[in-house]
Enzyme design. Sequence first.
Site, PDB file in Angstrom:
ATOM      1  CB  ALA A  22       3.425   8.508  -8.312  1.00 53.90           C
ATOM      2  CB  CYS A  23       2.246   3.491  -5.933  1.00 53.08           C
ATOM      3  SG  CYS A  23       2.041   2.583  -7.476  1.00 53.08           S
ATOM      4  CG  PHE A  24       7.166   0.933  -4.969  1.00 48.37           C
ATOM      5  CD1 PHE A  24       8.266   1.656  -4.575  1.00 48.37           C
ATOM      6  CD2 PHE A  24       6.641  -0.007  -4.092  1.00 48.37           C
ATOM      7  CE1 PHE A  24       8.848   1.454  -3.338  1.00 48.37           C
ATOM      8  CE2 PHE A  24       7.215  -0.215  -2.854  1.00 48.37           C
ATOM      9  CZ  PHE A  24       8.318   0.518  -2.479  1.00 48.37           C
TER      10      PHE A  24
END
Length: 519
Positions: free
Chosen positions: A460-462
């Site tokens: 996951a990122c932001f």
Amino acid sequence: MDKNKIFSSFQKLGKVLMAPVLLLPISGILVGIGSAFTNASLIKVAPFLDNSFFSLLFQLMKEAGNVVNNNISIIFAICIAYGYAKSEKATAALSGFLGYMTMNTVMGSFLIARGIIDTSNLITGQKSILGVVTLDTGVFGGIIIGIVVSYLHNKYYKIQLPPVLGIFNGTRFIPAITIIVASFVGIGLSFIFPPIQNALQLSSEFINSTGVFGAFVYGFSERILLPFGLHHFIYLPFFFTSLGGVMEIGGQTVEGAVNIYNAILNTPGSMFDINISRYVMNGKVLFAMFGLTGAALAIYKTAHKDNRKKVASLMIAAVIPCALMGITEPLEYSFLFVAPILFGVHALLSGIAYILTYIVSFNVAGPSAFGGPLLSWIFNGILNADKGSNWYWLLILGPIYFIIYYYVFKFTIIKFNLKTPGREAEENKDEKVNKNSTDNLIPMIVEAVGGKENILKVEACFTRLRLTLEDTEIVKPNEYFKNELSANGIVKVSEGVQIIYGNKASVYKTEMREFLGIE
């Protein structure tokens, strides 16, 4: 390699390199505070700071912060190896550390044996790294080893060797092969790096002989070489050798820009000389206090609205040590790897800052050795106006440089759609209310992407839940994710999908990993 693969690779690189970068703001703040309150000029104004308690407190703050600053190359090696590893990440991280230390140990020992390094008289570009005397390859060396280790790890972590070598099967093979390969990397760099270092030292003589153009080259080169850890080859020769000038002050001959500047400060009647001041980074006062602050505001303003709170926290933490103490790396590294073109723009503007400060004879030193930009401007500039500091030029040029950085960064980010912090989900709509409980939603997402057996990796990122898949053809249509799974959107890449869930993405990643029973 198709466009989607290239896009995916760059996004992955940016994500991996941001991990060590996010450690820099807190280290910068600690070092900045510690340095500021142990500055000799400040202690003269506030004598109560000159006692054993405060001295120890602020010294400990500096030491704690420098744990990151002094070992950032090692941290890069570990984080890159860890981040790129497909599985068994702990082994990859350990191998990253082993690889980095092996490279430096072999390189140092090889150069000592050849007589290039004299352990009793280290020169610029040579240093002790965790007790190992070697060449200082900076962040460049850490990145090389991190990439090498991640390649070896992903290629061999499932290896099956003949029975006689069975003790090295699987992940146990990775540290072993890392030590061997890193040894060759160390020997290779021992031939490649010294000529590079020599070329940089020769360039110092050119800078010293070209007046205002030399000021530009000095400022530009010092910044552009920062990512490779080679910037000290630009400024250190001027700081402490005759390249930075030779002057007779108070009846004594002094050489080196730092020594001359200090002698001028301590000698009544001595006047500043711009040909000395440019080498103690007068241009840095301009771009560190105002320019990069404008850049930080541009990064915040161009971030997606849903991400601005997070970006604001990062930018504020990075601006404090930058503007106050001249510790620019936390802010520069926040965009360096995800948008290198911005760093090129920044290096160019840094060089121009040195031209401007040279032309107006702005005689204020910029590095943290002089208290950092703010304290230096106050104590070396305002309080030493009679020496010709011309401190007031900062009040004129500063706001102009803030505006230039802000609009140049903002235009460049938008024009080229650069993925600076907070812009990964630029296309997001406002988050929808998720009508499903997480317990129900995670299994539905898993089913929508082809089931448990189709999921290889969960990241996951932001704002995006990033899934690496075995087969991307069996993923349900985009509309299903929006209409049934409360997603803001979905992006299909060559190796999987990125499902946009806003700030919930990180939580969904953790819960999906638990649901799937993977690391």
